[in-house]
Enzyme design. Structure first.
Site, PDB file in Angstrom:
ATOM      1  N   PRO A  66      38.074  42.858  37.607  1.00  0.00           N
ATOM      2  CA  PRO A  66      38.828  41.668  38.016  1.00  0.00           C
ATOM      3  C   PRO A  66      38.642  41.289  39.487  1.00  0.00           C
ATOM      4  O   PRO A  66      38.563  42.165  40.346  1.00  0.00           O
ATOM      5  CB  PRO A  66      40.280  42.073  37.759  1.00  0.00           C
ATOM      6  CG  PRO A  66      40.284  43.544  37.714  1.00  0.00           C
ATOM      7  CD  PRO A  66      38.954  43.944  37.166  1.00  0.00           C
ATOM      8  N   ASN A  67      38.558  39.996  39.719  1.00  0.00           N
ATOM      9  CA  ASN A  67      38.483  39.397  41.052  1.00  0.00           C
ATOM     10  C   ASN A  67      37.125  39.537  41.708  1.00  0.00           C
ATOM     11  O   ASN A  67      36.890  38.965  42.779  1.00  0.00           O
ATOM     12  CB  ASN A  67      39.584  39.955  41.986  1.00  0.00           C
ATOM     13  CG  ASN A  67      40.973  39.627  41.468  1.00  0.00           C
ATOM     14  OD1 ASN A  67      41.282  38.462  41.230  1.00  0.00           O
ATOM     15  ND2 ASN A  67      41.794  40.641  41.231  1.00  0.00           N
ATOM     16  N   ARG A  70      36.383  36.277  48.834  1.00  0.00           N
ATOM     17  CA  ARG A  70      37.601  37.090  48.870  1.00  0.00           C
ATOM     18  C   ARG A  70      37.598  38.065  50.051  1.00  0.00           C
ATOM     19  O   ARG A  70      36.702  38.885  50.167  1.00  0.00           O
ATOM     20  CB  ARG A  70      37.665  37.882  47.555  1.00  0.00           C
ATOM     21  CG  ARG A  70      38.773  38.898  47.497  1.00  0.00           C
ATOM     22  CD  ARG A  70      38.554  39.857  46.334  1.00  0.00           C
ATOM     23  NE  ARG A  70      39.634  40.827  46.258  1.00  0.00           N
ATOM     24  CZ  ARG A  70      39.614  41.886  45.467  1.00  0.00           C
ATOM     25  NH1 ARG A  70      38.584  42.108  44.683  1.00  0.00           N
ATOM     26  NH2 ARG A  70      40.616  42.732  45.471  1.00  0.00           N
ATOM     27  N   TYR A  97      35.571  43.067  51.780  1.00  0.00           N
ATOM     28  CA  TYR A  97      34.545  43.107  50.732  1.00  0.00           C
ATOM     29  C   TYR A  97      33.196  42.507  51.137  1.00  0.00           C
ATOM     30  O   TYR A  97      32.273  42.475  50.321  1.00  0.00           O
ATOM     31  CB  TYR A  97      35.056  42.381  49.484  1.00  0.00           C
ATOM     32  CG  TYR A  97      36.266  43.042  48.892  1.00  0.00           C
ATOM     33  CD1 TYR A  97      36.133  44.209  48.137  1.00  0.00           C
ATOM     34  CD2 TYR A  97      37.537  42.526  49.086  1.00  0.00           C
ATOM     35  CE1 TYR A  97      37.255  44.827  47.593  1.00  0.00           C
ATOM     36  CE2 TYR A  97      38.655  43.142  48.548  1.00  0.00           C
ATOM     37  CZ  TYR A  97      38.515  44.288  47.800  1.00  0.00           C
ATOM     38  OH  TYR A  97      39.600  44.904  47.270  1.00  0.00           O
ATOM     39  N   ASN A 124      32.035  48.639  38.062  1.00  0.00           N
ATOM     40  CA  ASN A 124      32.953  48.543  39.203  1.00  0.00           C
ATOM     41  C   ASN A 124      34.276  48.058  38.617  1.00  0.00           C
ATOM     42  O   ASN A 124      34.476  46.859  38.416  1.00  0.00           O
ATOM     43  CB  ASN A 124      32.442  47.532  40.237  1.00  0.00           C
ATOM     44  CG  ASN A 124      33.422  47.391  41.393  1.00  0.00           C
ATOM     45  OD1 ASN A 124      34.558  47.878  41.329  1.00  0.00           O
ATOM     46  ND2 ASN A 124      32.990  46.721  42.457  1.00  0.00           N
ATOM     47  N   ALA A 133      40.377  46.600  40.419  1.00  0.00           N
ATOM     48  CA  ALA A 133      41.791  46.993  40.321  1.00  0.00           C
ATOM     49  C   ALA A 133      42.086  47.822  39.072  1.00  0.00           C
ATOM     50  O   ALA A 133      43.021  48.630  39.069  1.00  0.00           O
ATOM     51  CB  ALA A 133      42.680  45.750  40.327  1.00  0.00           C
ATOM     52  N   ASP A 178      39.229  55.098  28.204  1.00  0.00           N
ATOM     53  CA  ASP A 178      39.102  55.535  26.811  1.00  0.00           C
ATOM     54  C   ASP A 178      37.924  54.842  26.119  1.00  0.00           C
ATOM     55  O   ASP A 178      37.235  55.450  25.298  1.00  0.00           O
ATOM     56  CB  ASP A 178      40.401  55.234  26.042  1.00  0.00           C
ATOM     57  CG  ASP A 178      41.470  56.291  26.288  1.00  0.00           C
ATOM     58  OD1 ASP A 178      41.239  57.225  27.075  1.00  0.00           O
ATOM     59  OD2 ASP A 178      42.552  56.188  25.681  1.00  0.00           O
ATOM     60  N   GLU A 191      30.568  54.963  38.102  1.00  0.00           N
ATOM     61  CA  GLU A 191      31.614  54.128  38.706  1.00  0.00           C
ATOM     62  C   GLU A 191      31.217  53.794  40.143  1.00  0.00           C
ATOM     63  O   GLU A 191      30.849  54.690  40.910  1.00  0.00           O
ATOM     64  CB  GLU A 191      32.926  54.926  38.719  1.00  0.00           C
ATOM     65  CG  GLU A 191      34.114  54.223  39.333  1.00  0.00           C
ATOM     66  CD  GLU A 191      35.248  55.190  39.675  1.00  0.00           C
ATOM     67  OE1 GLU A 191      34.963  56.338  40.080  1.00  0.00           O
ATOM     68  OE2 GLU A 191      36.405  54.798  39.514  1.00  0.00           O
ATOM     69  N   HIS A 240      32.239  51.338  43.761  1.00  0.00           N
ATOM     70  CA  HIS A 240      33.183  50.495  44.496  1.00  0.00           C
ATOM     71  C   HIS A 240      32.507  49.965  45.753  1.00  0.00           C
ATOM     72  O   HIS A 240      31.761  50.703  46.407  1.00  0.00           O
ATOM     73  CB  HIS A 240      34.436  51.282  44.894  1.00  0.00           C
ATOM     74  CG  HIS A 240      35.212  51.757  43.724  1.00  0.00           C
ATOM     75  ND1 HIS A 240      36.052  50.938  43.015  1.00  0.00           N
ATOM     76  CD2 HIS A 240      35.244  52.953  43.102  1.00  0.00           C
ATOM     77  CE1 HIS A 240      36.595  51.619  42.013  1.00  0.00           C
ATOM     78  NE2 HIS A 240      36.111  52.847  42.046  1.00  0.00           N
ATOM     79  N   ARG A 270      41.856  53.233  52.015  1.00  0.00           N
ATOM     80  CA  ARG A 270      42.793  52.136  51.753  1.00  0.00           C
ATOM     81  C   ARG A 270      44.160  52.656  51.265  1.00  0.00           C
ATOM     82  O   ARG A 270      44.482  53.819  51.472  1.00  0.00           O
ATOM     83  CB  ARG A 270      42.153  51.166  50.754  1.00  0.00           C
ATOM     84  CG  ARG A 270      40.818  50.602  51.309  1.00  0.00           C
ATOM     85  CD  ARG A 270      40.150  49.650  50.358  1.00  0.00           C
ATOM     86  NE  ARG A 270      40.959  48.430  50.191  1.00  0.00           N
ATOM     87  CZ  ARG A 270      40.770  47.545  49.235  1.00  0.00           C
ATOM     88  NH1 ARG A 270      39.812  47.727  48.342  1.00  0.00           N
ATOM     89  NH2 ARG A 270      41.530  46.477  49.151  1.00  0.00           N
TER      90      ARG A 270
END
Lengths: 139, 139, 139, 139, 139, 139, 139, 139, 139, 139, 139, 139
Positions: E9-10, E17, E22, E71, E74, E84, E95, E97, E104
């Site tokens: 998301p985002n 943003r 970022y 990624n 949130a 899952d 994963e 980021h 943070r």
């Protein structure tokens, strides 16, 4: 008015057990004091001591009394079952402790009995029992 | 034997404040009861109520009493300073509560006063005070 | 409709105190704004500021008002006694904060007042007070 | 001035859902009230309701508004993604709740939205929305 | 070798943003970079972005890929369901980021995805994705 | 561009130590791989291994390098001093781990190094080092 | 250079209160020592003691001093309001304690004052004050 | 009177290391200042710096001093072993810190040294050392 | 009697997903079993599966059923919104899980659904559903 | 059978260090006792003491022994690295402590060594070592 | 197929004990229901109730049954010993509760039995037992 | 010298109970081993096993022994009452465990017995008992 006094585990050793914490009064002396005070206040007092959580529950379940004075001792901090038994019989109960549990180890600060009792008294040695009996018989 | 009875914040409203929690007895009635019981037990009883933490400390510091009966009310849970005052004067103290604090919100389960008091009594309404006075004057 | 506005500790310094957090409006300006808004909405507004927890409790206990608008400031996070006073008088209360307490230190996230207030408002500077007054007076 | 009002999950049921907690006002009535109040305050108000966290994020990302009034409902306590969306668009937001979340279950005391909002308002029923709109449009 | 790249998301707002957190690279630039790097390393790269937790799960469940670069943004911190889904399809996942999540807010330190991923990479901006692709395609 | 690679405690045993967790590659093979990759990417690579927290700090303090690639191993979770050393020299650092620390014991989930590093990489065996070197030398 | 010395609750009892914890020096002796040391170091020293949190805040707010030396005593651990007052006046402050608070009960380990003070000193009896005065007056 | 001054890890970098946190004074300047102050106060001062926890313990164990002034730096928060060494030699110790540790990360709020030291001083830059020396030498 | 069966995220993969945890039965087989059992017990059974939290809420809000059998899967542990939806429609619900969640990761021990459901069943594979249907239709 | 006995930090001071906690036996006496007991039980015993965590790791890594008897002292509670070293060499280890760590400060209740040791023994003074040697050599 | 049904403490009072929590069904009625259902499903059912933790363990240890249906009541939350007994005999067990424990006090949310049982059922009154018996006898 | 050996709940099943955790030795074999070792060391050994917490307390209270060797098994983690009994009789006690409790579930890491025992031994199977007996009888 019939009062059941329940003494929890190790209280039978009273007078010999760590006197610097619990004093030198024996359990027999406490029972005698309660009998006399009960007499004075118009109540019969029966006492029961056991080291067995289950036996304490069995005794409470007999419901042959009108008020309960209980020193749950070590079971104060670990027995949901005794608390449930007191709730189950629906008879008013007062929790007492000889020593000031809040001045001792942190695990002694939690009581499963206190929230379901009418009230709690701690820290006055054998006088805690006398006060507890008065509390049960008040008004 | 001079006993100082300290009533903490909001106890002056007793009898009007949330009667379902605190009952309908007024503070004046409690003070009257304590005066009479003190008389009976051979002690003079002076009472003091304040909503100010500092005023309670000031009063305790006067040390013109031999024993302290205190219902710290809300300050039970937040005042290190009152607990320190009691330790500082070195006079025996008994903590009392009208309601059963252990059956209420979790933040009311912690007392800064209990560990430094001689003992604690809670849950018996105005009778808590009477029992506390007896505890102070016992033996 | 009489509204009591209570300003907690250090709010008397408003306008001079950490303006990057609390803005440059003074407390007098806020009181003026509330008086005018109250007038507009048909309510009289009295304001009270104190740095003393006990004085705030004393003021609340006077019960000479119909609704309470309170910015408990630092006492938000530490005063069970003020919360108990509000519960005790049984008058509807609204809690307001100038800054967004949830964007500040973790100890400012907990309020003893919020659970017993009608509702809470934070983060809008002096507007928080205006909104709080509207909330109190809303049908 | 264009205001987007976002209603989170289950708010479409308002008026029928647990009225003892959320009141009997319907969402349509709230939207109507906000349109009128916006009109009065010189702002156009558009409303959006969804039970989908992603749909709420999509809507916020459209950035066709100047201010955001959001009742995140259950997503208040679990959605980092909505909080990130609000931060990402960089438009001032106000968080509102119908009920006093601090008087409910502990998991409702934590808000991911509050720290990144301009401010928060809770506990005033539909009036929370009206106050939030005023807060957004204040000076 | 088919690699699915999932952007949470985002991330579609990337470049606009909060550039101080970022960076200014857009998602399209990242996708382009990954396509080229995939080409160089002998893999086809498909990318997918959604703000919907459920849509991300739906996409992962299609199993039309051999490796997953994700990624979760949130949803890293709140989605047991995406974790899952990755476990359920049994395809190796990495994963990534953009920012250093450990520098943070504390709630960003916990990842539901990390324990079930092959490995994690954070803090290198768009380079995190390039490294993640290399990690997936290594030997 | 001079890169210092620091291997923390017990990494000298690599290849013999718990191969089911850490694989069979030796530290010499990793150093060889990094030298070659450094060569390819235009950087000189020096490696250093120690079981001594203090020796690792001494080495970092020499500041004879432009970038730091560090696998702090067990000191990840216990050494504030190494983290402070990295902050003190003010040279960009990347943290790498062979195994996926988030799939292991809870005490391995906390890193004192991660918050002050540029970024972190874990879970890819010796490839973690190669990716870390690329991350340091990127752009 | 005008220095205000604030002594928190119960410090007026110094010398009589629990001498095994706090020593036998009286507050007057400490004030005398500070006056002399201030004289020597070119500063005037005024002292203030109160058991009232609000009175301490009132005193600090007068801002008729250039530096603050404060032993908040019990309020160290419970008063956000005093900490806010110190922040609000924006005058450098040093926190001192007679006893080593870190060797006492856990609740004495937390200070609301320390994070907003210039520095803290504890454990040296009356010497803590002398050191604190030197710290305030150090170039 | 022989005083040993122990400087913990990374303090050798003082003056170059993060001057916004630790200032621009070098360790040599601090040692010089302490030598002069010691001279003035009638004590010889020897200083020792190491990045090695074990070396600090070895040094303390030599017991060729009458008082210990220690800035344990990062080991403050992680070393039970240094604390045990200080207890073991039974020589009075004072803990000092350049920065105000209570205004920094939460993990810097805990000290293993503080409870076994005579007292602690933090936040005054190099002056912390001077105050610490005075504290050790105070009658 | 109309029963809605809701299957949460990833349950559509049943039979292929981690069979050592979830068994080899497919969701179609479970639906078939429930249809037959519902038939036998005099109830119609409709089933619904979604990976979307919002879609599950939308489905529940339709209120075209008399009882709800729900396996919230991963949303058990993270969805306040689904719990609120169930409370909002006011229809009796039973929570079921295929696996014994209490024998798995700690984060699976917490359910937002359990406290608002009539009851919970876990650990019996597809039989959990059959038992849940019986529980809903009992008496 | 070669047994390595590792003594952790400050144990070289044994006999002089806090005798009320650790007794008056010296380390040389313990080593002598272990040599004799090893002789009796058919094992050679080598002993090693260091205050350096890294040196202890280096020594363990030499793997010139068949069994490890370790008193990690303060490193028990802080060293993941020593625990990892023991796991890495894959030689059976027994952890011993002179004092009863469970009757001391809470931070001494946690051991990083215990979970990877064969077993643990504490509280018996030098006898703890003798018992530990027997445990290692027991068939 | 022999099924042992164990009823924990206070369940003998069923029907009289707090009917608003536990209903009015007696234990005899539950036993009768289970006997009939067992008969129908081809199993013999023996029941056992005790208020004694030890007696419950003794009974389970007899191993004269093929499956265990247990309502541990208060011992659910406090008895590691009963859980160990069930693990020790290695016979499949199902845990049942009359009330929805997750809607009650937090201490009732933890079960020592659940992790070692095949599965758990709660909230359905006497139907919980019937469902539990079906679960044990399924397939 | 009379030694009482107390075996806690489920230890009577030893040899048959989960041999992968507890081994194949029976309790009779352990008792035989202890009798022989006691004989060799000049002590008589009596053994007692019970699944009843109360029975263990009753046995300990008889005080017909000079030293206590106790494996409290599951009661280790839940029985304040047994710990109190040991304290009450004032006889030296050693706690032993067959398995390494620190390598098992977290709830097995806490012992109520350890703090009041002379020492603890765990992890060596039946050898734990032999070592415990030696510890009791040492000098």
């Amino acid at each position: 008015m019939r009062v059941l006094v329940v003494h929890g585990p190790n209280l039978n050793l009273l007078g010999t057990r760590e006197p610097e914490v619990y004093g030198t009064t024996t359990l027999a002396e406490i029972d005698q004091m309660l009998a006399e005070l009960g007499n004075e206040l118009g109540a019969s007092v029966e006492t029961f001591q056991s080291n067995h959580e289950g036996a304490i529950i069995d005794r409470i379940q007999r419901k042959d009394f009108d008020a309960l004075l209980i020193n749950p001792a070590a079971y104060t901090h670990t027995s949901v079952a005794i608390a449930d038994a007191i709730s189950a019989v629906g008879i008013p109960a007062v929790e007492v402790h000889l020593s000031n549990v809040f001045a001792r180890e942190p695990f002694r600060h939690r009581s499963f009995i206190a929230p379901i009792a009418k009230g709690s008294i701690c820290g006055f040695g054998k006088e805690s029992y006398a006060l507890g009996l008065r509390a049960l018989l008040a008004k």
